[in-house]
Design an enzyme around this catalytic site. Sequence first.
Site, PDB file in Angstrom:
ATOM      1  CD  GLU B  14      -3.300  -0.095   0.451  1.00  0.00           C
ATOM      2  OE1 GLU B  14      -3.049   0.908  -0.240  1.00  0.00           O
ATOM      3  OE2 GLU B  14      -4.438  -0.510   0.644  1.00  0.00           O
ATOM      4  CB  CYS B  62      -4.084  -3.385  -2.100  1.00  0.00           C
ATOM      5  SG  CYS B  62      -3.874  -4.191  -0.513  1.00  0.00           S
ATOM      6  CB  CYS B  65      -7.658  -4.897  -0.416  1.00  0.00           C
ATOM      7  SG  CYS B  65      -7.615  -4.845   1.361  1.00  0.00           S
ATOM      8  CG  HIS B  69      -8.637  -1.653  -4.638  1.00  0.00           C
ATOM      9  ND1 HIS B  69      -8.879  -0.313  -4.553  1.00  0.00           N
ATOM     10  CD2 HIS B  69      -7.729  -1.939  -3.669  1.00  0.00           C
ATOM     11  CE1 HIS B  69      -8.143   0.208  -3.581  1.00  0.00           C
ATOM     12  NE2 HIS B  69      -7.446  -0.758  -3.023  1.00  0.00           N
ATOM     13  NE  ARG B 485      -5.582  -3.661   5.463  1.00  0.00           N
ATOM     14  CZ  ARG B 485      -5.873  -4.885   5.037  1.00  0.00           C
ATOM     15  NH1 ARG B 485      -6.937  -5.088   4.288  1.00  0.00           N
ATOM     16  NH2 ARG B 485      -5.120  -5.906   5.372  1.00  0.00           N
ATOM     17  CB  SER B 508      -4.384   3.304   4.166  1.00  0.00           C
ATOM     18  OG  SER B 508      -4.577   1.969   4.538  1.00  0.00           O
ATOM     19  CB  CYS B 552      -1.589  -4.306   4.120  1.00  0.00           C
ATOM     20  SG  CYS B 552      -2.601  -3.344   3.054  1.00  0.00           S
ATOM     21  CB  CYS B 555       7.106  -0.795   9.681  1.00  0.00           C
ATOM     22  SG  CYS B 555       6.394  -1.672  11.042  1.00  0.00           S
TER      23      CYS B 555
END
Lengths: 172, 573
Positions: B14, B62, B65, B69, B485, B508, B552, B555
């Site tokens: 994302e 994504c 997802c 979409h 989400r 997001s 999603c 990190c």
Amino acid sequence: MTAGSVDTWPDPKGVPRAPILVLGLGNLLLSDDAAGLHLHAALLAECGATEQVEFVDGGTQGLALLHYLANRRAVLVLDAVGLGAEPGSVHVLRGPAIDGLRVARSTTAHEGNALELLATARLLGDDAGEIVVVGVEPAHIGTGIGLSPQVTAGLPAAMERARAVLESMLRG
Amino acid sequence: MAQRVVVDPVTRIEGHLRLEAMLDDSNHIHDAVSSGTMWRGLEVILQGRDPRDAWAFCERICGVCTTVHALASVRCVENSLGIQVPRNADIIRNIMFLTQMVQDHVIHFYHLHALDWVDVVSALKANPAATAALAQKVSPSWPTSTEGYFKDVAATLTKFVASGQLGIFQNAYWGHPAYKLPPEANLMAVAHYLEALKWQKEVIKIHTVFGGKNPHPNYLVGGMASAISLQGDNAINIERLTMVRGLIADAIDIVENLYIPDLLAVASFYPEWTKIGGGLGNYMSYGDLPQNGIADVAKFRFPRGVILNKNLNEVLPVDPADPAQVQEEISHSWYQYPDGKNSLHPWDGVTEANYTGPKPPYKQLDENKAYSWVKAPRWKGQAMEVGPLARMLMGFASGRTDYKEVVTQALGKLKVGPEALFSTLGRTAARGLESQLAVHWLMDEYDRLIANLKAGDSATADTQFWDPSTWKAESKGCGFTEAPRGALGHWVHIKDGKIANYQIVVPSTWNASPRDAKGQHGAYEAALIGTPMADPKRPVEILRTIHSFDPCLACASHVFGPSGEKLVEVKVR
């Protein structure tokens, strides 16, 4: 749970699951990230799906692909693999090389996606006896459809390696 | 001494997200900055294309997802062209939608978010007999809670950890004082994590029945491409539908007997998290799950609306197609709009980059200037939180009895009032309670489909406006859905048979939004403010709150000391 429905899904009277899976991974909209998908399409066009081999374009779906990995003898993963080599270079990874990547190189083009998938399959006991990753080193990952000239130039060599791996898997 | 903590998550799915949290002298977060650090600009890819193909590109935006979409895309093109899909198409879309939602929520809880609360390494110390006793108490209807079963799970886990490949578990803060579960609860959670993984391999097969075998299901402008014939051999027939029914029954079982009991058990160890992480207090849902066509908003299972300032006595109306309501601001984003404008409705939306930020890698962003690749969407000028909590609150505040029942039951078990919902744990609990509603709706939608088919209605698509020669020279459309989400909108402008403009505002974008011209924070930023941190070098508290939104993201975390020197660099999921 629905035991027994796995092998012939979605048709209870259908053919059993092919023992070999060719899995293309990558994001079609992020230029070189899609190198594995281009390889996948080319290999499918050349070899075609058979009772022995199933081709799946997995995109970037991660864990939602777990069920495709179950009950296979061998899995060939086609992907963009960023190891810091010359863009367009071809990487062939097996067993320990894949494990090493998992720990030491968590910032590949895949950000743990393919590796996480393979690790989770292992945890579930769903990892195939033989797993080989054939990947191309990306030059550019950013919004756009189509590969960079460097990766395009690397595709024939990658195809050759992928073809050889698949032929070896077919010989069992 | 005040510190600035930087969590710089990286994902290709994302786009990248980076968080900077400013700590006061007592290690409480007093301000936060949320920044998207990767330019995507996917809308540009769609310009000039055939609108009937847009869903196939959107499905690749994504990886997690795909279906939502595609759904928002076909709905926006249908809205633009004036197409009404047959009833079966809505039902099949609802089944696909609910399947994805439940699979996604269960995986989020066990695979991603649970690791913020469950210490996997501590599970190795658990006593299998005591774990069995605990599991029988927590999930009395789950059949495998025996000592032998937990011995096997512990052995599997030990072997996995001993192989040196902690892999999927390696990036957590094991041993952090913020983990409070006893080893037995940790082992139970790990065992159920494995059960959830096995289950999700099965349930997702519902997509292959209705969307074709490929993991990227087929959608169709005008309906669904699924040919159904109860007695047929090659179409979707009664045998395949019966298997779908079995998978839905399994979904009910796992959500009610595993997910919900585990969720409440884990939550009971972290009561302080019902008071942390609330944030904006403004919630928005476009609504979804049409029961009488997409135009009959009042009949949606997910009600549409806005709640302001945590006021559950009032649900305000929302219309994503009204240019005065939903707009994207760019005062703190790296974009430019024509004529120096700061705010546009997505139909007039422009995706033109204007990077003015520091050259990466940088130590910190300046929140007084533009600092994100994420625009700042606003509803009538207000920042909004979207997602499961927004949906559950909308149903609760709208007086829907099914919502009231599951919410009241959970609050009662945790011995807290409705105000506990406005928190990190409230967000996490809402995802579970929504799943509880969703699995029963799934069975209900299945029954509706079978009833329609038995009544002789097998139409799944309306193709009368398929040919571009039937289209107006110019039209605009808005498509929406409630993705796992949160609120997702697609807006299209079709001209001479091609896409002239396409804009997407993903959940997001709402939640990760930067500040706007008035200085209002986005949802992540607001939720982090006030959070106490036990150990700023291991910012598990930040992850708990951000993960409660279900981004999603993978990190990388960089933690800096007061003078900006790097203290710790850790990879976190």
